[in-house]
Design an enzyme around this catalytic site. Structure first.
Site, short mmCIF file in Angstrom:
data_model
loop_
_atom_site.label_atom_id
_atom_site.label_comp_id
_atom_site.label_asym_id
_atom_site.label_seq_id
_atom_site.Cartn_x
_atom_site.Cartn_y
_atom_site.Cartn_z
N HIS A 67 4.32 46.76 61.94
CA HIS A 67 3.39 45.75 61.40
C HIS A 67 1.96 46.10 61.83
O HIS A 67 1.05 46.19 61.00
CB HIS A 67 3.81 44.37 61.93
CG HIS A 67 2.88 43.26 61.59
ND1 HIS A 67 3.25 42.20 60.79
CD2 HIS A 67 1.59 43.02 61.94
CE1 HIS A 67 2.23 41.36 60.67
NE2 HIS A 67 1.21 41.85 61.36
N GLU A 68 1.76 46.32 63.15
CA GLU A 68 0.41 46.64 63.65
C GLU A 68 -0.04 48.01 63.16
O GLU A 68 -1.21 48.21 62.85
CB GLU A 68 0.39 46.61 65.18
CG GLU A 68 0.62 45.25 65.78
CD GLU A 68 -0.26 44.17 65.18
OE1 GLU A 68 -1.46 44.43 64.98
OE2 GLU A 68 0.25 43.08 64.89
N HIS A 71 -1.61 47.69 59.76
CA HIS A 71 -3.01 47.26 59.85
C HIS A 71 -3.90 48.46 60.18
O HIS A 71 -4.93 48.69 59.56
CB HIS A 71 -3.20 46.24 60.97
CG HIS A 71 -2.67 44.86 60.69
ND1 HIS A 71 -2.99 44.15 59.56
CD2 HIS A 71 -1.85 44.06 61.41
CE1 HIS A 71 -2.39 42.97 59.61
NE2 HIS A 71 -1.69 42.89 60.72
N ASP A 166 -2.97 36.72 60.44
CA ASP A 166 -3.34 37.57 59.31
C ASP A 166 -3.72 36.72 58.10
O ASP A 166 -4.62 37.07 57.34
CB ASP A 166 -2.17 38.48 58.93
CG ASP A 166 -1.89 39.49 60.05
OD1 ASP A 166 -2.85 39.88 60.73
OD2 ASP A 166 -0.72 39.87 60.23
ZN LIG Z 1 -0.75 41.26 61.65
#
Ligand SMILES: [Zn+2]
Length: 381
Positions: A67-68, A71, A166
């Site tokens: 997930h990170e 980004h 987010d």
């Molecule tokens: Zn996030």
């Protein structure tokens, strides 16, 4: 977020975990081994449950990292540097170097994380279904399904439209896109973040009181955390805005009284500190450059027997990056951790201290910019 444990580098980005992740790792293993697996596949040995639960917790951690990482990858594609990725109890933080250049980049960077969690969740849930139809033991199917469902939950939770989630960044990007005003987007995101956090905390308290469920405690904690995080983001943003275009010389306390490092403490107290209007004093070395900081509070704790000691023996050392030049932008001080006496910088020109900046000076800057905004005549409607 401090990285307590470095895991290594992924695509050149330092990846680390905060100690609190270990708590969550143990918690997840415990929930999966003690609850999820026995419910799905009763009657197996505890060893088997733990043998499946541990890789499940690691898989969950890996999906947080993905997930990170998403980004970070999109940020890089949009020309932003990524300083580090750190996992902690409530997820992860990808530390970006600077701000997204435009609303579209802001949107893409924010959306990449939840989208990744959603895809991982879908794949794992699909995998669980496939595994079940192939006759895989129910405990393994349940572990896959649990990790998949948790990822979907993570995506949905992170899409709640308030900073610092987010969804808050997405909201900011959308308002920014429509209005062309980034600050307006920020205010919308931090505002809804605080309202949402308060609502979650309120829901948690209600759950605790009216339903007697301890799960409410978690909701309450998360809600409070969101309110705090959105509030501190709004504050940091206000300082950033007030500091825009301002130089350090415009907000520093000019020509402060300094303490030379080798002077006896007692003498400095008697001749300077006892009658000065300052409560913080930069400490200077032989070369005239600042090397430390000492406060009235610290001086008042020096026992008379130590009056002959050098000033620098009771001072806090000044890290090199806390020496600034008068023409440095004030924004370089935003987010800096204050030293003793709330000192943010000793200002140096021509090899001597010409000023100092404390958190009070930065606070005054914000108040004054708010006052200026108020006293600007509003257009006639
Ligand atoms: Zn996030």
């Amino acid at each position: 977020m401090k990285q307590s444990l470095r895991l290594g580098r992924v695509a050149g980005i330092p990846v680390g975990i905060n100690w609190s992740v270990l708590v969550i790792l143990v918690l997840i293993t415990d929930i999966v081994a003690g609850n999820v697996l026995p419910r799905a596949d009763a009657g197996r040995s505890t060893t088997l449950y733990w043998a499946i639960a541990i890789p499940t917790a690691v898989l969950f951690l890996a999906s947080l990292l993905a997930h990170e990482g998403a980004h970070a990858a999109i940020a890089r594609r949009r020309g932003l540097g990524v300083r580090s990725i750190t996992l902690w109890m409530l997820g992860g933080v990808a530390q970006l170097d600077g701000e997204p250049p435009n609303a579209r980049a802001d949107f893409a960077i924010a959306a990449a994380g939840p989208l990744t969690s959603l895809v991982i969740g879908g794949v794992l849930l699909g995998g669980a279904q496939a595994a079940a139809s192939l006759g895989t033991p129910a405990a393994i199917v349940a572990a896959l399904a649990w990790t998949g469902a948790t990822n979907v939950f993570l995506a949905v939770f992170n899409l709640l439209p308030g900073a610092p989630l987010d969804g808050g960044r997405i909201l900011r990007a959308l308002v920014w896109m429509r209005s062309g005003d980034r600050a307006r987007g920020d205010r919308a995101a931090t505002g809804t973040g605080q309202i949402m956090g308060a609502a979650l905390a309120g829901g948690g308290i209600a759950e605790l009181i009216f339903l007697g469920q301890t799960g409410g405690l978690w909701l309450m904690l998360i809600g409070w955390f969101l309110v705090w995080a959105a509030g501190s983001e709004a504050k940091a943003r206000a300082v950033q805005e007030a500091a825009a275009g301002v130089r350090i010389r415009d907000l520093m306390v000019p020509e402060p009284e300094c303490a030379t490092a080798w002077r006896p403490v007692g003498e400095f107290i008697a001749t300077v500190a006892a009658r000065s209007r300052q409560s913080v004093f930069p400490v200077t070395g032989f070369d005239g450059l600042p090397c430390g900081v000492v406060t009235l509070a610290r001086l008042s704790r020096v026992p008379p027997a130590r009056a002959g000691d050098r000033v620098d023996s009771v001072a806090t050392a000044l890290p090199p990056d806390y020496a600034a030049a008068p023409d440095d932008p004030a924004s370089s001080l935003v987010g800096r951790i204050p030293l003793a006496g709330a000192l943010l910088a000793a200002v140096v020109a021509d090899r001597r201290v010409v000023g100092m900046v404390t958190t009070d000076d930065l606070g005054r800057l914000v108040q004054q910019s708010l006052l200026r905004a108020r006293s600007t005549p509003s257009p006639v409607e």
